[in-house]
Write a protein that holds these residues in place. Sequence first.
Motif, PDB file in Angstrom:
ATOM      1  N   LEU A 250       0.845  -1.194   0.000  1.00 18.69           N
ATOM      2  CA  LEU A 250       0.000   0.000   0.000  1.00 18.69           C
ATOM      3  C   LEU A 250       0.882   1.245   0.000  1.00 18.69           C
ATOM      4  CD1 LEU A 250      -3.028   0.962   0.573  1.00 18.69           C
ATOM      5  CD2 LEU A 250      -2.380   0.956   2.979  1.00 18.69           C
ATOM      6  N   SER A 251       0.630   2.178  -0.912  1.00 15.20           N
ATOM      7  CA  SER A 251       1.396   3.436  -0.868  1.00 15.20           C
ATOM      8  C   SER A 251       0.446   4.602  -0.616  1.00 15.20           C
ATOM      9  CB  SER A 251       2.187   3.654  -2.171  1.00 15.20           C
ATOM     10  OG  SER A 251       1.320   3.813  -3.269  1.00 15.20           O
ATOM     11  N   ILE A 252       0.996   5.627   0.021  1.00 10.33           N
ATOM     12  CA  ILE A 252       0.216   6.831   0.336  1.00 10.33           C
ATOM     13  C   ILE A 252       0.890   7.994  -0.382  1.00 10.33           C
ATOM     14  CG2 ILE A 252      -0.852   8.192   2.203  1.00 10.33           C
ATOM     15  CD1 ILE A 252      -1.162   5.163   2.592  1.00 10.33           C
ATOM     16  N   GLU A 253       0.121   8.738  -1.148  1.00 16.37           N
ATOM     17  CA  GLU A 253       0.696   9.823  -1.940  1.00 16.37           C
ATOM     18  C   GLU A 253      -0.095  11.111  -1.744  1.00 16.37           C
ATOM     19  OE1 GLU A 253       3.420   9.662  -3.815  1.00 16.37           O
ATOM     20  OE2 GLU A 253       3.695   7.553  -4.356  1.00 16.37           O
ATOM     21  N   GLY A 254       0.498  12.191  -2.206  1.00 16.41           N
ATOM     22  CA  GLY A 254      -0.167  13.498  -2.151  1.00 16.41           C
ATOM     23  C   GLY A 254       0.873  14.582  -1.994  1.00 16.41           C
TER      24      GLY A 254
ATOM     25  N   CYS B 162       3.818   2.259   2.543  1.00 19.21           N
ATOM     26  CA  CYS B 162       4.915   3.129   2.134  1.00 19.21           C
ATOM     27  C   CYS B 162       4.431   4.566   1.921  1.00 19.21           C
ATOM     28  CB  CYS B 162       5.516   2.565   0.838  1.00 19.21           C
ATOM     29  SG  CYS B 162       7.089   3.307   0.439  1.00 19.21           S
ATOM     30  N   ASP B 163       5.046   5.477   2.680  1.00 21.40           N
ATOM     31  CA  ASP B 163       4.749   6.909   2.566  1.00 21.40           C
ATOM     32  C   ASP B 163       5.500   7.419   1.327  1.00 21.40           C
ATOM     33  OD1 ASP B 163       4.434   9.613   2.960  1.00 21.40           O
ATOM     34  OD2 ASP B 163       4.861   9.558   5.108  1.00 21.40           O
TER      35      ASP B 163
ATOM     36  N   ASP C 283     -12.434   7.617   7.664  1.00 21.66           N
ATOM     37  CA  ASP C 283     -13.487   6.669   7.251  1.00 21.66           C
ATOM     38  C   ASP C 283     -13.210   6.159   5.842  1.00 21.66           C
ATOM     39  OD1 ASP C 283     -14.816   6.868   9.587  1.00 21.66           O
ATOM     40  OD2 ASP C 283     -16.347   8.270   8.871  1.00 21.66           O
ATOM     41  N   GLU C 284     -12.778   7.068   4.987  1.00 17.93           N
ATOM     42  CA  GLU C 284     -12.458   6.686   3.595  1.00 17.93           C
ATOM     43  C   GLU C 284     -11.269   5.725   3.569  1.00 17.93           C
ATOM     44  OE1 GLU C 284     -13.707   7.603   0.501  1.00 17.93           O
ATOM     45  OE2 GLU C 284     -15.438   8.384   1.577  1.00 17.93           O
ATOM     46  N   ILE C 285     -10.281   6.002   4.418  1.00 14.14           N
ATOM     47  CA  ILE C 285      -9.088   5.130   4.462  1.00 14.14           C
ATOM     48  C   ILE C 285      -9.499   3.721   4.897  1.00 14.14           C
ATOM     49  CG2 ILE C 285      -6.892   4.712   5.659  1.00 14.14           C
ATOM     50  CD1 ILE C 285      -6.471   7.762   5.678  1.00 14.14           C
ATOM     51  N   ILE C 286     -10.371   3.633   5.896  1.00 11.86           N
ATOM     52  CA  ILE C 286     -10.831   2.309   6.362  1.00 11.86           C
ATOM     53  C   ILE C 286     -11.520   1.566   5.209  1.00 11.86           C
ATOM     54  CG2 ILE C 286     -12.517   1.142   7.856  1.00 11.86           C
ATOM     55  CD1 ILE C 286     -11.762   3.022  10.056  1.00 11.86           C
ATOM     56  N   ARG C 287     -12.307   2.309   4.437  1.00  6.75           N
ATOM     57  CA  ARG C 287     -12.992   1.681   3.297  1.00  6.75           C
ATOM     58  C   ARG C 287     -11.969   1.052   2.340  1.00  6.75           C
ATOM     59  NH1 ARG C 287     -18.066   4.140   2.577  1.00  6.75           N
ATOM     60  NH2 ARG C 287     -17.123   6.185   2.812  1.00  6.75           N
ATOM     61  N   VAL C 288     -10.879   1.777   2.086  1.00  9.62           N
ATOM     62  CA  VAL C 288      -9.841   1.246   1.181  1.00  9.62           C
ATOM     63  C   VAL C 288      -9.179   0.018   1.810  1.00  9.62           C
ATOM     64  CG1 VAL C 288      -7.685   1.745  -0.037  1.00  9.62           C
ATOM     65  CG2 VAL C 288      -9.397   3.554   0.234  1.00  9.62           C
ATOM     66  N   LEU C 289      -8.874   0.100   3.111  1.00  3.25           N
ATOM     67  CA  LEU C 289      -8.191  -1.025   3.769  1.00  3.25           C
ATOM     68  C   LEU C 289      -9.078  -2.267   3.761  1.00  3.25           C
ATOM     69  CD1 LEU C 289      -6.589   0.823   6.821  1.00  3.25           C
ATOM     70  CD2 LEU C 289      -5.461   0.110   4.716  1.00  3.25           C
ATOM     71  N   ASN C 290     -10.372  -2.062   3.934  1.00  5.19           N
ATOM     72  CA  ASN C 290     -11.289  -3.207   3.938  1.00  5.19           C
ATOM     73  C   ASN C 290     -11.401  -3.877   2.572  1.00  5.19           C
ATOM     74  OD1 ASN C 290     -11.752  -3.043   6.646  1.00  5.19           O
ATOM     75  ND2 ASN C 290     -13.590  -1.773   6.440  1.00  5.19           N
TER      76      ASN C 290
ATOM     77  N   ALA D 108      -2.104   9.916   8.037  1.00  7.13           N
ATOM     78  CA  ALA D 108      -2.788   8.734   7.502  1.00  7.13           C
ATOM     79  C   ALA D 108      -1.994   7.464   7.824  1.00  7.13           C
ATOM     80  CB  ALA D 108      -2.971   8.874   5.995  1.00  7.13           C
ATOM     81  N   VAL D 109      -0.660   7.545   7.676  1.00  5.83           N
ATOM     82  CA  VAL D 109       0.183   6.371   7.930  1.00  5.83           C
ATOM     83  C   VAL D 109       0.053   5.956   9.408  1.00  5.83           C
ATOM     84  CG1 VAL D 109       2.586   5.590   8.093  1.00  5.83           C
ATOM     85  CG2 VAL D 109       1.790   6.733   6.026  1.00  5.83           C
ATOM     86  N   ARG D 110       0.022   6.940  10.291  1.00  7.62           N
ATOM     87  CA  ARG D 110      -0.129   6.607  11.734  1.00  7.62           C
ATOM     88  C   ARG D 110      -1.475   5.949  12.006  1.00  7.62           C
ATOM     89  NH1 ARG D 110       1.582  11.914  13.323  1.00  7.62           N
ATOM     90  NH2 ARG D 110       3.820  11.990  12.993  1.00  7.62           N
TER      91      ARG D 110
END
Length: 206
Positions: free
Chosen positions: A8-12, A97-98, A198-205, A21-23
Amino acid sequence: MKKLGIFLSIEGIEGVGKTTAVRFIEQYLKQKEIDFILTREPGGTEIAEQIRHILLNPNSEEILATNTELLLMFACRAQHIQQVILPALQEQKWVVCDRYIDASYAYQGGGRNISLAHIKMLDDWIVNELLPDKTILLDAPPEVGLARAKHRGPQDRIEQEAVDFFDRVRRAYLLRAEEDPKRFRVIDATKDLETVQDEIIRVLNE
Ligand code: Z5A
């Protein structure tokens, strides 16, 4: 081939809330008792962190050429993939990965105007299709990110760029997301923290 872990990568752009978000993801994975590692780019290994220092040092008297910036980003990535990302995935761990490959297209491509053909050449060589399973793109206008980031310490070399630069970076990120909708999940990062999480949880699920 043995099944790999989840990548999983986090971008922006700067200040949109990647670290936050990573925490949050870290807490979520701990709760679910999932085996994972957190890492970041540029960096993630001893050598790559040394290169990160060169990349982000705002006090160097010598100007870092844009091509050098691109090549050092990929030097970091080569080290990171070899030493950290691939071994963890092979042990079936989640890798969070950040920032990763999309940051090179966004910052060096969009921001610095380096030809996408050159970036793609390095991408094919170094990343060699080791793409994240999912990429969360936290999206917000530069003004929002820069205002949030202002409350922290001194700016690094890239953070000192003008709003216009981050605008180009943001547009390049959104273009990447449009080109690969299966991998990307774009989250409106101007929303309050609870809504974003909430959106992040949706992606993780997923
Ligand atoms: N780079 C590159 O050019 N090419 C590449 O290939 C790669 C990287 C891999 C690394 O910086 C630099 O390297 C980066 C791109 C370049 N340069 N820039 N700019 P980095 O990743 O270490 O740091 P950063 O991008 O500068 O991230 P940051 O400034 O640490 O921001 P952030 O992690 O996205 O934000 P945050 O610290 O989580 O949040 C900022 C504040 O906002 C904080 O007070 C939070 O509590 C708050 N926050 C977060 N979310 C919210 C919401 N939803 N509402 C309100 N407030 C919020």
